[in-house]
Write an enzyme that holds these catalytic residues in place. Structure first.
Site, PDB file in Angstrom:
ATOM      1  N   GLY A 170      48.863  17.033 -15.596  1.00  0.00           N
ATOM      2  CA  GLY A 170      49.612  16.120 -15.515  1.00  0.00           C
ATOM      3  C   GLY A 170      49.904  14.810 -14.800  1.00  0.00           C
ATOM      4  O   GLY A 170      48.728  14.322 -14.287  1.00  0.00           O
ATOM      5  N   GLY A 171      50.777  14.249 -14.427  1.00  0.00           N
ATOM      6  CA  GLY A 171      50.799  13.144 -13.688  1.00  0.00           C
ATOM      7  C   GLY A 171      50.236  13.240 -12.226  1.00  0.00           C
ATOM      8  O   GLY A 171      49.531  12.210 -11.624  1.00  0.00           O
ATOM      9  N   GLY A 405      23.351 -14.317 -18.499  1.00  0.00           N
ATOM     10  CA  GLY A 405      24.603 -13.983 -17.886  1.00  0.00           C
ATOM     11  C   GLY A 405      24.307 -12.910 -16.822  1.00  0.00           C
ATOM     12  O   GLY A 405      25.109 -12.907 -15.850  1.00  0.00           O
ATOM     13  N   ALA A 406      23.818 -11.889 -17.387  1.00  0.00           N
ATOM     14  CA  ALA A 406      23.671 -10.798 -16.401  1.00  0.00           C
ATOM     15  C   ALA A 406      23.011 -11.279 -14.903  1.00  0.00           C
ATOM     16  O   ALA A 406      23.312 -10.681 -13.977  1.00  0.00           O
ATOM     17  CB  ALA A 406      22.942  -9.722 -16.897  1.00  0.00           C
TER      18      ALA A 406
HETATM   19  C1  HXC Z   1      56.100  26.581 -10.162  1.00  0.00           C
HETATM   20  C2  HXC Z   1      54.015  27.422 -10.489  1.00  0.00           C
HETATM   21  C3  HXC Z   1      53.468  26.185 -11.139  1.00  0.00           C
HETATM   22  C4  HXC Z   1      54.444  25.200 -11.081  1.00  0.00           C
HETATM   23  C5  HXC Z   1      52.067  27.702 -11.043  1.00  0.00           C
HETATM   24  N1  HXC Z   1      52.915  28.349 -10.431  1.00  0.00           N
HETATM   25  N2  HXC Z   1      52.231  26.501 -11.480  1.00  0.00           N
HETATM   26  N3  HXC Z   1      55.314  27.488  -9.845  1.00  0.00           N
HETATM   27  N4  HXC Z   1      55.642  25.230 -10.441  1.00  0.00           N
HETATM   28  N5  HXC Z   1      53.963  23.907 -11.667  1.00  0.00           N
HETATM   29  C6  HXC Z   1      53.192  29.659 -10.108  1.00  0.00           C
HETATM   30  C7  HXC Z   1      53.004  30.827 -11.025  1.00  0.00           C
HETATM   31  O1  HXC Z   1      54.499  30.947 -11.869  1.00  0.00           O
HETATM   32  C8  HXC Z   1      52.503  31.780 -10.370  1.00  0.00           C
HETATM   33  O2  HXC Z   1      53.495  32.470  -9.546  1.00  0.00           O
HETATM   34  C9  HXC Z   1      51.365  31.295  -9.402  1.00  0.00           C
HETATM   35  O3  HXC Z   1      51.936  29.866  -9.058  1.00  0.00           O
HETATM   36  C10 HXC Z   1      50.339  31.530  -9.923  1.00  0.00           C
HETATM   37  O4  HXC Z   1      50.233  31.019 -11.179  1.00  0.00           O
HETATM   38  P1  HXC Z   1      49.377  31.665 -12.258  1.00  0.00           P
HETATM   39  O5  HXC Z   1      49.790  31.144 -13.551  1.00  0.00           O
HETATM   40  O6  HXC Z   1      49.652  33.134 -12.297  1.00  0.00           O
HETATM   41  O7  HXC Z   1      47.720  31.213 -11.999  1.00  0.00           O
HETATM   42  P2  HXC Z   1      46.781  30.898 -13.059  1.00  0.00           P
HETATM   43  O8  HXC Z   1      46.525  31.879 -14.098  1.00  0.00           O
HETATM   44  O9  HXC Z   1      45.635  30.772 -12.388  1.00  0.00           O
HETATM   45  O10 HXC Z   1      47.093  29.533 -13.784  1.00  0.00           O
HETATM   46  C11 HXC Z   1      47.343  28.500 -12.954  1.00  0.00           C
HETATM   47  C12 HXC Z   1      47.880  27.282 -13.852  1.00  0.00           C
HETATM   48  C13 HXC Z   1      48.938  27.698 -14.401  1.00  0.00           C
HETATM   49  C14 HXC Z   1      46.872  26.960 -14.904  1.00  0.00           C
HETATM   50  C15 HXC Z   1      48.064  25.983 -12.888  1.00  0.00           C
HETATM   51  O11 HXC Z   1      49.915  28.336 -13.559  1.00  0.00           O
HETATM   52  C16 HXC Z   1      49.668  26.778 -14.976  1.00  0.00           C
HETATM   53  O12 HXC Z   1      49.451  26.336 -16.099  1.00  0.00           O
HETATM   54  N6  HXC Z   1      51.063  25.978 -14.351  1.00  0.00           N
HETATM   55  C17 HXC Z   1      51.682  25.037 -14.919  1.00  0.00           C
HETATM   56  C18 HXC Z   1      50.660  23.612 -14.793  1.00  0.00           C
HETATM   57  C19 HXC Z   1      51.784  22.435 -15.291  1.00  0.00           C
HETATM   58  O13 HXC Z   1      52.153  22.190 -16.424  1.00  0.00           O
HETATM   59  N7  HXC Z   1      52.255  21.990 -14.272  1.00  0.00           N
HETATM   60  C20 HXC Z   1      53.143  20.814 -14.228  1.00  0.00           C
HETATM   61  C21 HXC Z   1      52.081  19.794 -14.605  1.00  0.00           C
HETATM   62  S1  HXC Z   1      52.881  18.043 -14.919  1.00  0.00           S
HETATM   63  P3  HXC Z   1      53.742  34.055  -9.574  1.00  0.00           P
HETATM   64  O14 HXC Z   1      54.737  34.340  -8.564  1.00  0.00           O
HETATM   65  O15 HXC Z   1      53.788  34.584 -10.948  1.00  0.00           O
HETATM   66  O16 HXC Z   1      52.313  34.619  -8.605  1.00  0.00           O
HETATM   67  C22 HXC Z   1      52.961  17.514 -13.259  1.00  0.00           C
HETATM   68  C23 HXC Z   1      53.691  16.306 -13.346  1.00  0.00           C
HETATM   69  C24 HXC Z   1      53.378  15.623 -12.135  1.00  0.00           C
HETATM   70  O17 HXC Z   1      52.484  18.052 -12.518  1.00  0.00           O
HETATM   71  C25 HXC Z   1      54.254  14.225 -12.331  1.00  0.00           C
HETATM   72  C26 HXC Z   1      53.816  13.240 -11.517  1.00  0.00           C
HETATM   73  C27 HXC Z   1      54.769  11.988 -11.860  1.00  0.00           C
END
Ligand code: HXC
Length: 515
Positions: A170-171, A405-406
Site C-alpha cells: 500500500g502507501g 548528444g550522449a
Molecule cells: C492490523 C495487522 C495488520 C494491519 C497484519 N496484522 N497486518 N493488524 N493492521 N495492517 C496482524 C494480523 O491480524 C495478525 O494478528 C498478525 O498481524 C500477523 O499477520 P498474519 O496475517 O497472521 O501474517 P501473514 O500470514 O504473514 O500475513 C502478513 C500480511 C497480512 C501479508 C502482511 O497480515 C496482510 O495482508 N495484512 C494486511 C496488509 C494490508 O493490506 N495493509 C494495509 C496496506 S495499506 P494475529 O493477532 O492474528 O496474530 C497501507 C496504507 C498506508 O498500509 C497508507 C499510507 C498513506
C-alpha cells in the site's frame, strides 16, 4: 520512600522484560521459520557490538489496535554506531500486531528522524510491517503522512536507507521509495501498492506476491531496489559497507579510508583494453577495478540497466561516485532506464559532497519507438540536468566512443565538468563512421560504380579525420589526452586539486528537473 523506589525499579525491569519479548516466543519462532530475523536481532547485526541505545522502549500506542500489552508499539527505535559513526535506526517488529503502523509507532519513528536531522546522522529503517494498523483508521494514515513528510525534509540532508525485510504494501511503500537506497531480501520481502488479492479482484489476474513485487522484480524491472541480498544477515552487512562510503550529512565530506594502494600505481594492461575494432565490446569493469583503491567497488543497482554502471569506490582514500557506460551491454547506449538510474545516483552524490568520476564509451541514445514512446526525451534530460546542476568536483575520462548528444550529456566540458581527459583511443564525433558517411556522401555513394568500396573509403577518411580526441583537445574541450596506464594517478591528482572547489549557483527555491 525506599519501598516506592524499589517498586518502581521492579516495574521498570518488568516493563523492559515485556518489551524485549516482542510478540512472544511463538511469534518469534514463526519469524525464524520464515527465514527472517527478529527486529532486535537485525539491529544487533547492523550496529557495532553493544552500541545500541534504545529510545521509547516504554512507549505504547493509544489506538484501538494497540494496547498496553505491547510496550514499544511494534517498532524498536534508537541510535548506535557503524564503524564508530552514529546512525539512527528503526526496526519494525512483525511479531507485534504484524509490525503494523499506528500513531504511537509512527511517533517513535518520527522522533528519531527529527533527531537524526538535527545531529546530522543517517537514518536506517528496517521495514517488516503489515502496513497501516487497520484498527487505527485515519490516524494510521495520518501517521504515515508524518513519516513521508520527514523523509522529504531529510532528503539531501542526511542519508536515508531502507531495508525491506518483510511485507511492505500500500502507501507504505512510499516512505522507502523516497529514501536514497532500498535494500531487499530475496524471498521474504515484497513491495507493492496493491497486493495480489486486489490485483485479482480489480483486473482478474492471478499473480503471486513474489512475481508482483519480490526482490528480483524491483532489482531488475522497476528499479525501485538498489541492492538485493539472499538473507537478512548479508543485507545488513551490506548496509554497513554502504555507510562506510558516505558522509553522515550534507555538511560533511565522506570519511577518508587508506587502503594502502599507491596513488601512482600504473596499469600497463589498460593500454590494450580498447579493442582495435569499434564494433567490438569489452568490459568496463576491467578499467573500474584497475583504477580504484584496493580494487574495491560497491555497485549500485547492478541488476538494472546494465548498460550504465554506477557505484562507490575510493581514489587516494577519498570516496567517489563512479558513472560509466558499459559497452558490453547494449553497446553502452543510453536508454530510459540507464538515464534514470544514473541521474538519481549523480544527484545523490552531489547532495552529499561525493566527487563524480565519469568513464565514457557511449555510441548515443538508444534509437527506436520503444524508447521514444517510453520517454527517452524526458529521461535523458534527467541525466543531463543532474550532471549540469552538480557542483561537486567532476572529472570525465573518454575511453572510446563519445558520440552526439550522449557525448554532451555524459559530463562533458560543455555542461561544465571540471576536468575532461580522453584516452588516445577516444572517438569524439557527432556520430559513428557508417552513419556519418551515409548521410554526408549518400549521393556520391549511390552514383559510384562500386558503392560498397566507396562507402568503405569514405568511412576510413571520416575515421581518420574525426574519430579521435585530438580535434577536441585542440579546442580545449579535452584538458589532456592521457596514457591509459596512468588513469588512476591522473584522477587522484585531479581530485586532490579539486578538493577545495567552490561553485556558485543562482539563488532560487529549487530547479524543475524533468521528473
Ligand atoms: C492490523 C495487522 C495488520 C494491519 C497484519 N496484522 N497486518 N493488524 N493492521 N495492517 C496482524 C494480523 O491480524 C495478525 O494478528 C498478525 O498481524 C500477523 O499477520 P498474519 O496475517 O497472521 O501474517 P501473514 O500470514 O504473514 O500475513 C502478513 C500480511 C497480512 C501479508 C502482511 O497480515 C496482510 O495482508 N495484512 C494486511 C496488509 C494490508 O493490506 N495493509 C494495509 C496496506 S495499506 P494475529 O493477532 O492474528 O496474530 C497501507 C496504507 C498506508 O498500509 C497508507 C499510507 C498513506
Amino acid at each position: 520512600m525506599v519501598e516506592i523506589m524499589h517498586h518502581n525499579i521492579l516495574e521498570l525491569f518488568e516493563l523492559r522484560r515485556h518489551a524485549l519479548a516482542g510478540g512472544g516466543d511463538k511469534r518469534t519462532a514463526q519469524q525464524h521459520q520464515r527465514g527472517k530475523l527478529t527486529a532486535r536481532e537485525r539491529i544487533h547485526l547492523l550496529l557495532d557490538e553493544g552500541s545500541f541505545e534504545e529510545i521509547d522502549i516504554l512507549k505504547v500506542g493509544r489506538g484501538e489496535g494497540a494496547s498496553d500489552s505491547y510496550p514499544g508499539d511494534g517498532v524498536i527505535t534508537g541510535h548506535g554506531t557503524i564503524s564508530g559513526r552514529e546512525v539512527f535506526v528503526f526496526s519494525q517488529d512483525f511479531t507485534v500486531i504484524g509490525g503494523s503502523l499506528g500513531e504511537g509507532h509512527s511517533q517513535k519513528i518520527c522522533k528519531i528522524m527529527d533527531l537524526a536531522q538535527q545531529v546530522g546522522s543517517p537514518v536506517i529503517g528496517l521495514n517488516d510491517s503489515g502496513g497501516a494498523r487497520i484498527q487505527e483508521g485515519v490516524d494510521a494514515l495520518a501517521a504515515y503522512g508524518e513519516i513521508f513528510h520527514r523523509n522529504v525534509a531529510a532528503s539531501g540532508v542526511v542519508p536515508q536507507i531502507s531495508c525491506i525485510m518483510g511485507p511492505c504494501a500500500g502507501g507504505a511503500v512510499y516512505s522507502p521509495s523516497i529514501t536514497d537506497f532500498v535494500f531487499m531480501v530475496q524471498g521474504t520481502s515484497h513491495m507493492f501498492v496493491t497486493g495480489p488479492n486486489v490485483v485479482k479482484t480489480v483486473i482478474h489476474k492471478e499473480i503471486s506476491a513474489e512475481e508482483l513485487g519480490g526482490a528480483a522484480v524491483h532489482a531488475e524491472k522497476s528499479g525501485v531496489a538498489q541492492f538485493v541480498y539472499p538473507n537478512d544477515i548479508l543485507c545488513l552487512r551490506a548496509v554497513r559497507q554502504l555507510i562506510a562510503y558516505l558522509p553522515s550529512n550534507n555538511r560533511q565530506k565522506a570519511p577518508l579510508l587508506d587502503l594502502n594502494d599507491p596513488p601512482d600505481r600504473t596499469d600497463p594492461t589498460l593500454d590494450y583494453l580498447v579493442p582495435p575494432s569499434p564494433n567490438q565490446s569489452y568490459d568496463m569493469n576491467v578499467l573500474i577495478y584497475s583504477i580504484l583503491d584496493g580494487a574495491e567497488f560497491l555497485e549500485v543497482q547492478p541488476h538494472f540497466a546494465g548498460n550504465i554502471i554506477c557505484g562507490f569506490g575510493r581514489l587516494g582514500g577519498q570516496t567517489i561516485g563512479l558513472v560509466a557506460n558499459q559497452p558490453a551491454v547494449l553497446a553502452g547506449a543510453l536508454d530510459n532506464n540507464a538515464s534514470f538510474k544514473a541521474a538519481r545516483f549523480v544527484r545523490f552524490c552531489d547532495a552529499f559532497n561525493i566527487p563524480l568520476v565519469c568513464l565514457v564509451d557511449v555510441p548515443g541514445f538508444m534509437p527506436g519507438p520503444e524508447q521514444e514512446h517510453g520517454g527517452i526525451i524526458r529521461h535523458g534530460a534527467k541525466l543531463l540536468y543532474a550532471f549540469s546542476e552538480a557542483t561537486v568536483p567532476r572529472i570525465t575520462v573518454i575511453v572510446r566512443k563519445a558520440y552526439g548528444g550522449a557525448y554532451v550529456v555524459m559530463n562533458s566540458k560543455h555542461i561544465h565538468c571540471d576536468i575532461n581527459y580522453a584516452w588516445p583511443t577516444a572517438e569524439i564525433a557527432v556520430m559513428g563512421a557508417r552513419g556519418a558517411t551515409e548521410v554526408v556522401h549518400r549521393r556520391d555513394i549511390e552514383k559510384a560504380t562500386d558503392p560498397e568500396a566507396m562507402l568503405g573509403e569514405k568511412m576510413e577518411e571520416y575515421r581518420k579525420h574525426y574519430m579521435n580526441p585530438f580535434l577536441a583537445a585542440k579546442r580545449g574541450y579535452i584538458d589532456d589526452v592521457i596514457f591509459p596506464r596512468d588513469t588512476r594517478h591522473r584522477l587522484i591528482r585531479t581530485l586532490q586539486f579539486l578538493e577545495s572547489k567552490k561553485a556558485a549557483r543562482p539563488e532560487r527555491k529549487h530547479g524543475n528537473i524533468p521528473l
